[in-house]
Structures are given as C-alpha cells and as structure tokens.
Design an enzyme around this catalytic site. Structure first.
Site, PDB file in Angstrom:
ATOM      1  N   CYS A 130     -10.138  -8.756   4.261  1.00 29.65           N
ATOM      2  CA  CYS A 130     -11.291  -8.264   3.227  1.00 29.65           C
ATOM      3  C   CYS A 130     -12.655  -8.298   4.012  1.00 29.65           C
ATOM      4  O   CYS A 130     -13.214  -7.264   4.082  1.00 29.65           O
ATOM      5  CB  CYS A 130     -11.594  -9.327   2.093  1.00 29.65           C
ATOM      6  SG  CYS A 130      -9.848  -9.952   1.489  1.00 29.65           S
TER       7      CYS A 130
ATOM      8  N   ARG B  59      -1.656 -16.777   9.158  1.00 31.62           N
ATOM      9  CA  ARG B  59      -1.983 -18.170   8.447  1.00 31.62           C
ATOM     10  C   ARG B  59      -1.211 -19.418   8.783  1.00 31.62           C
ATOM     11  O   ARG B  59      -0.064 -18.964   9.169  1.00 31.62           O
ATOM     12  CB  ARG B  59      -1.901 -17.806   7.000  1.00 31.62           C
ATOM     13  CG  ARG B  59      -2.558 -16.759   6.218  1.00 31.62           C
ATOM     14  CD  ARG B  59      -2.440 -16.479   4.946  1.00 31.62           C
ATOM     15  NE  ARG B  59      -3.162 -15.158   4.515  1.00 31.62           N
ATOM     16  CZ  ARG B  59      -3.124 -14.643   3.129  1.00 31.62           C
ATOM     17  NH1 ARG B  59      -2.353 -15.410   2.192  1.00 31.62           N
ATOM     18  NH2 ARG B  59      -3.672 -13.740   2.849  1.00 31.62           N
TER      19      ARG B  59
ATOM     20  N   GLN C 141      -0.319  -7.344   5.803  1.00 33.18           N
ATOM     21  CA  GLN C 141      -0.728  -7.131   4.252  1.00 33.18           C
ATOM     22  C   GLN C 141      -1.025  -5.582   4.143  1.00 33.18           C
ATOM     23  O   GLN C 141      -1.777  -4.839   4.933  1.00 33.18           O
ATOM     24  CB  GLN C 141      -1.827  -7.998   4.142  1.00 33.18           C
ATOM     25  CG  GLN C 141      -1.361  -9.189   3.756  1.00 33.18           C
ATOM     26  CD  GLN C 141      -2.650 -10.129   2.822  1.00 33.18           C
ATOM     27  OE1 GLN C 141      -3.532  -9.945   3.408  1.00 33.18           O
ATOM     28  NE2 GLN C 141      -2.215 -10.561   1.750  1.00 33.18           N
TER      29      GLN C 141
ATOM     30  N   ASP D  49      -3.180  -4.201   2.423  1.00 34.22           N
ATOM     31  CA  ASP D  49      -4.514  -4.291   1.815  1.00 34.22           C
ATOM     32  C   ASP D  49      -5.148  -2.848   1.254  1.00 34.22           C
ATOM     33  O   ASP D  49      -4.949  -1.862   2.122  1.00 34.22           O
ATOM     34  CB  ASP D  49      -5.369  -5.117   2.455  1.00 34.22           C
ATOM     35  CG  ASP D  49      -5.427  -6.639   2.149  1.00 34.22           C
ATOM     36  OD1 ASP D  49      -5.143  -6.954   0.988  1.00 34.22           O
ATOM     37  OD2 ASP D  49      -5.460  -7.338   3.092  1.00 34.22           O
TER      38      ASP D  49
ATOM     39  N   HIS E 110      -9.188  -2.011  -0.539  1.00 33.22           N
ATOM     40  CA  HIS E 110     -10.303  -2.443  -1.110  1.00 33.22           C
ATOM     41  C   HIS E 110     -11.192  -1.281  -1.727  1.00 33.22           C
ATOM     42  O   HIS E 110     -11.051  -0.161  -0.966  1.00 33.22           O
ATOM     43  CB  HIS E 110     -11.157  -2.972  -0.066  1.00 33.22           C
ATOM     44  CG  HIS E 110     -10.686  -4.274   0.411  1.00 33.22           C
ATOM     45  ND1 HIS E 110     -10.152  -4.425   1.769  1.00 33.22           N
ATOM     46  CD2 HIS E 110     -10.523  -5.386   0.062  1.00 33.22           C
ATOM     47  CE1 HIS E 110      -9.567  -5.361   2.076  1.00 33.22           C
ATOM     48  NE2 HIS E 110      -9.731  -6.198   0.944  1.00 33.22           N
TER      49      HIS E 110
ATOM     50  N   LYS F 299      -7.387 -12.402 -11.054  1.00 29.13           N
ATOM     51  CA  LYS F 299      -6.510 -11.500 -10.558  1.00 29.13           C
ATOM     52  C   LYS F 299      -5.303 -11.273 -11.501  1.00 29.13           C
ATOM     53  O   LYS F 299      -4.844 -11.984 -12.322  1.00 29.13           O
ATOM     54  CB  LYS F 299      -6.038 -11.891  -9.246  1.00 29.13           C
ATOM     55  CG  LYS F 299      -5.259 -13.333  -9.228  1.00 29.13           C
ATOM     56  CD  LYS F 299      -4.674 -13.830  -8.031  1.00 29.13           C
ATOM     57  CE  LYS F 299      -4.056 -14.956  -8.057  1.00 29.13           C
ATOM     58  NZ  LYS F 299      -3.177 -15.592  -6.838  1.00 29.13           N
TER      59      LYS F 299
ATOM     60  N   HIS G 111      -9.803  -6.254  -4.670  1.00 27.81           N
ATOM     61  CA  HIS G 111      -8.595  -6.375  -3.717  1.00 27.81           C
ATOM     62  C   HIS G 111      -7.445  -6.314  -4.044  1.00 27.81           C
ATOM     63  O   HIS G 111      -6.986  -6.342  -5.375  1.00 27.81           O
ATOM     64  CB  HIS G 111      -8.719  -7.842  -3.188  1.00 27.81           C
ATOM     65  CG  HIS G 111     -10.133  -8.215  -2.765  1.00 27.81           C
ATOM     66  ND1 HIS G 111     -10.747  -8.525  -1.521  1.00 27.81           N
ATOM     67  CD2 HIS G 111     -11.320  -8.394  -3.283  1.00 27.81           C
ATOM     68  CE1 HIS G 111     -11.842  -8.902  -1.670  1.00 27.81           C
ATOM     69  NE2 HIS G 111     -12.272  -8.944  -2.624  1.00 27.81           N
TER      70      HIS G 111
END
Length: 640
Positions: free
Chosen positions: A333, A362, A380, A382, A384, A463, A509
């Site tokens: 992000c 992570r 990921q 991802d 946005h 979410k 997201h």
C-alpha cells in the site's frame, strides 16, 4: 407472563421460568426433540435455561452449526473426565470447541501418544453411557478460587484470578468431574455418542512461548455416525491432496532448511504461477487497471507515516542502509501512495485503478509455517483504487463482480464476511460507520448473504473478506476488499475537484488471489494436482509405441508448440502401458498414443486423465482444435 420473540418474528407468551426446552416443546414435539440449546438476546444458553423476562430467543437444533459447537464443547469435557480417570494427577487447562471439532490442553506426567486414543475413547463411551447430567453452578470469585485451588488446578486458578473481583464464576459438573466453564452444554453425557480423537500437538499455556508447553489432544464429534464417517473420509482425502506432498511429487515447488518459509518454485511450478499471473493481468486490463511495481525496501519514515511502524512492526523485517533504518515491505500500500502523489490528479482521472503483483515479506513464527499456506515471503495481487466519494459503491460492486468471476473460473464457491472496526483502529467513529454502511449497501445491492465479523477490520478501515470453499468443504480466506479513508489522509493525497479546489480521495485496497503462493496451494489441493488443462504445467504428453514412431510424435509436438500448447514426447524405451501409467501418475490432462495406425492415418489415440479407456481415436487436427478450444475457454477440469 413474558413475551418471547422467535427468530421468524412471531411472538409467544409463556410463563416466567419457562425453559428453552419447554419453549421448543410449545412450538412442536419434533422441534423440542431436535433442540440442544437456544440463543437468548444473542447469548447461547443451555437447554434448561429459564426465561425470566421478555426476550428474543432463537432455538438451536442439534445438527446446526451452533448445536454442534455445544455438542463438541461438551465432548471436550467428556475427554477431560476420561483423562482424569485414566491418568490421575493430570492438571487441566482449557478445552474449547473449534471449527469441526474440539481440543483439550493437559499438563500431565504421562506423555500422550496416538496409541492412547482407543483407550481414552473407550473410557469416554463408558462415561457417556452413564448419562450423567451437566449441572451448572455459579459461585462468587473467591469461592471458585478456593474450590479449584483445593484441587490443585493451578490453570483454572490463574484464569479466575484474571476475572474482576465482583465476577460470578460458573462451572459444570458431570459425574465426578467439575470444570470451570461458561457453557453451555448438552443436558447429559448420553447424547455424546459419536466422536473421534484425531491427533496430538504441543501448546504453550495461553499461547505464550515463555509458559509451560502443554499436551493438546484434538478430536471431533457429530450428531450422526454418517457425518463422522464423512468427515474422517475427508481428512484422509485431504492427506492425499496435501499440497506439500503433491508439490514434490509433481515437481512444482520445494521448501528447504536454508530458507524456512521461503519457497523455491521449480520450472513446472513457475508455469502454473505464470498462468495465474497472466490471467490476472488479462482480466485486469479489461477492467481498466494499470499495473505498477514498487520497491521491496523503503525507509522507516514511510512506515511511520503509513502507521505500520506502530501497528505492524512485530511482523516486519528491518535493515540499515547508509546508517538509516529501512524495512522490507509487508504490504504494497505505501508504495502505491507514493506513486499516486507523483503528480497532481484531477477528478477527471478518478477512479484510478492501480494493480501490483508485489512481493512482500512478513515475519511468521516458525511453528506457524505451513507449506505455501503460511510463508514468510509471498506475492500479493494488490490493487488500489483511488476515487471520488460518489464513486465508492460503484467501485466496490465492480470488485465484488471481479472476485466472483475469478472464483467461478476455478470452480470455487465462497462465503462472505464483513469485518468492522477493531480496537487498534485509526480515524473517527463517524468515518468508520459511513465506510461500513457503504460496504453493506454494496453487498446488499449484489444480493450477497454475508456474516458480520465484529472488530476484525484492518486498522485503517472495514473490509469484506471472501472465504473460498473447496471440494472438501474446507474454507480459506483469500480475497478481500478494504475501504480506507485513513491512508489518503496520512499521505496527504489530493485531487483537484470541479470547483478547482483540492479534495481528499477515498481508496480501496483489494486482492483477488490474496497470495499467489497460497492460491497455488489451494488449487493444488482442490484439484488434487489434476489442474484444469489451461493451468496444467504439461497439457499433453505424446507416447510413441516404439522408436519408429518418434518422427510422427515429433511432428505432432511441433504443431502443438506452434499453437503454444505445453507438450512433451516420452521417448524412453519403456513399454507403452508403463508410459500411460506414468502420465496418469503425473496427472497430465491428455496422453496421446501414437503407433503404426495413427502414423498412417494422421490420427492420435487420446487418453484423458481420470478416464479409463483404451484411447479414443481422432484425427490429429481435430484434437488440436479440441484442446485449443478447451484452453481458450478455460474449461476442461480433469477428474480427481
């Protein structure tokens, strides 16, 4: 008389003190027979709980999810009672119901082994036949402390000591066993007839690695024997489909001591991975997403600005560059925020949909690592979406439709959860309420049933989570849509509105796969390694009967390669039946047998994975057309 409002909205007047069982009996005898408990104003209660004031009451049938939870929790107590009889001196920790079963944690000098299970189960059955009632008793905190301290139950004492001074403590007794417990439970042990102990694990007391390691026994329980047998079959089937086992057998990926939690993808695994990524890119281009790539390492100031430094630091990896602190990104992000603010944006630019297949790292505890399902680095998918406030619902609906399209392609059904404001959240309550309301409206507009998951939102916004259901009825959280009013504020993101003034965009997201690695694990287990033709690392294997057929096999191979079909020729000096078995073992979707007749006629004998036949003959050109159509339409899931 008191007024009871049932789940269907109907209202009944009953005498004060009427139990849930008596209420069920007043509806019908068959309902009473099937009832195991009830929810009173949302709180689950025992079957014999007295209704002393007007309330909303939901009857809980034994075979419902809530009913099985009561059954399994009670079976955990039965397990503890059996262990008390068989292994005197054992200390008892906790024994909750969990998804599909229960466990109990024990502190015992006896080291439990799987061979103990039949003995423990026999004692559980003996105790169940005694049909001892589960009797609830409530005590003052001090009285409860004295009771369990007198029995040397130090874990129960510690739990009670953490409760407020004025707390009322409840405990349940069945026969000669008493446990600290909030309940509820089945009326008596005689109901507990269908159960199975499954496995063992170590578990630190209260999940703290500084505490003593306890022994955890897992089990499951059902209302019917057939349901237990079905569940045990699925457990065995899950072992057959284990992606870690299949990953090695099919040469897809491997995990090594040199990098715990950091998977190695092999050539065939990379084909599978690239197909998933190519499909992702293709479908996102259709929906006007632009792809970007942001750095893996960024400085401390950025992570402080994003809030990750305060809220997510324990999960991050760090390094120093030129004496400054940097972090390896755990999320994509912040990089997307930096990209957005590289130029001034206009309201005409919005919505702006930006996607990234971003590698993140992570820190996971070694005990939590699990093949590709739980790793320390993963990609990921991802995206946005930066938008005007007026575009929020339309964009959320668009993401829901995209997620639905993807999961249907792979043959997954799914459940949806709406997660709301957590304790460590950022931002004003009013903003959270508005964001949550918009997500609800989008789900309702699409007619999607959803479950509210209170307090489980991200720290920056509520979410929607999508939980895939695989062919064994297991659920896996993959896709998510997070509505965020906080990040644009923290990064001072703006756009120029129609009025010529600066305004704050809203952002979403979202991920579809969630993690490429995890999604590959799910697909591997869902298909038992027999991937749909369009995903299969090897789509066709040509099996010449003898060396004199190699030339014809090579001719067909070239035609397929020209059509971008992934094909191999098995030229080994092995018997044809052996080659066929090998192709089946490796789950190749199509095996083409070619011999004298096929070479003469320009045909192939087609064997499809999972189908028992001698090979359906067809012209080679027809097979090329058939498989090209299957790949194009992403059909052709093979049998497992």
């Amino acid at each position: 008389m008191i007024r009871i409002t049932l789940k269907d909205g109907s209202v009944r007047e009953v005498e004060q003190g009427t139990t849930i069982l008596e209420l069920a009996g007043s509806i019908s005898r068959s309902i009473a027979k099937a009832t195991i408990g009830g929810k009173v104003n949302g709180e689950t209660k025992d079957l014999l709980f007295p209704l002393n004031e007007s309330a909303k009451v939901e009857i809980i049938p034994l075979e419902s999810e809530a009913g099985l939870e009561i059954l399994r929790h009670s079976t955990a107590h039965l397990l503890a009672q059996a262990v008390q009889h068989l292994f005197p001196g054992t200390k008892f920790a906790i024994g909750p119901a969990i998804a599909n079963g229960f466990y109990y944690d024990f502190d015992s000098e006896h080291v439990f082994i799987p061979e103990d299970f039949p003995v423990i189960e026999a004692e559980m059955l003996r105790l169940a036949k005694a049909n001892n009632p589960f009797q609830r008793k409530e005590l003052a905190r001090q009285e409860a402390l004295e009771f369990f301290a007198g029995r040397g139950e130090k874990y129960k004492v510690e739990l009670i000591e953490d409760l407020p001074e004025d707390a009322t403590i409840s405990m349940y007794t069945q026969g000669d066993f008493t446990d600290l417990c909030a309940g509820p439970h089945v009326p008596a042990t005689g109901i507990l007839k269908v159960f199975k102990l499954l496995n063992l694990a170590g578990a630190y007391w209260r999940g703290n690695e500084n505490n003593k390691m306890l022994q955890r026994i897992y089990g499951t329980a059902f209302a019917k024997t057939a349901d237990l047998e079905d569940y045990l079959f699925k457990i065995e089937e899950a072992k057959r489909r284990d992606h870690r086992k299949l990953g090695l057998e099919l040469d897809l990926f491997s995990l090594h001591e040199e990098g715990p939690g950091f998977p190695f993808f092999h050539p065939k695994g990379m084909i599978l991975r690239n197909e998933l990524e190519d499909f992702w890119r293709q479908e996102h281009r259709k929906r006007d997403y632009q792809e970007i790539k942001t750095p893996i390492i960024l400085n401390q100031a950025l992570w402080e600005q994003s809030g990750h430094w305060d809220h997510y630091q324990d999960n991050m990896y760090f390094t120093k560059i030129d004496d400054d602190n940097y972090a390896v990104k755990p999320m994509n992000c912040p990089g997307g925020m930096i990209m957005y603010r590289t130029r001034m944006r206009s309201y005409r630019d919005l919505p702006m949909r930006v996607g990234e297949l971003g590698l993140v790292h992570r820190h996971e505890l070694s005990g939590a690592l699990n093949g590709l399902l739980r790793v320390r680095n993963f990609t990921q998918d991802d995206a946005h979406i930066f938008m005007l406030p007026s575009q929020i619902k339309e964009e959320i609906v668009g993401v829901i439709e995209l997620v639905d399209y993807f999961y249907k392609i792979f043959g997954f059904e799914y459940n949806v959860e709406l997660s709301t404001k957590p304790e460590n959240s950022m931002g004003a309550d009013e903003t959270w309420e508005m964001a949550t309301r918009v997500l609800q409206e989008a789900l309702e507009e699409k007619g999607i049933d959803y479950k509210v998951n209170p307090g489980d939102g991200a720290f920056y916004g509520p979410k929607i989570d999508f939980h895939l259901r695989d062919c064994l009825d297991r659920t896996w959280q993959c896709g998510t849509i997070q509505l965020d009013f906080q990040m644009p504020e923290k990064f001072d993101l703006t756009y120029i509105g129609e009025d010529g003034q600066k305004h704050r965009p809203v952002m979403i997201h979202r991920v579809v796969y969630g993690s490429i690695e995890r999604f590959i694990a799910l697909l591997t287990e869902h298909y038992a390694g027999a991937f749909p033709v369009w995903l299969a690392p090897v789509q066709v294997r040509i099996l010449p009967i003898s060396e004199k057929h190699h030339e014809y096999a090579k001719t067909i191979e070239k035609q397929m390669r020209d059509l971008d079909i992934r094909v191999e020729v098995d030229q080994r000096r092995e018997k044809i039946n052996y080659k066929i078995r090998e192709a089946q073992t490796e789950k190749v979707p199509f095996a083409l047998i070619v011999g004298d007749q096929e070479a003469e006629a320009g045909s192939v004998a087609v064997r499809r994975y999972g189908e028992k036949n001698a090979g359906v003959k067809m012209p080679a050109a027809d097979f090329l057309a058939l498989i090209s159509e299957i790949i194009k339409n992403k059909t052709g899931t093979t049998k497992t």
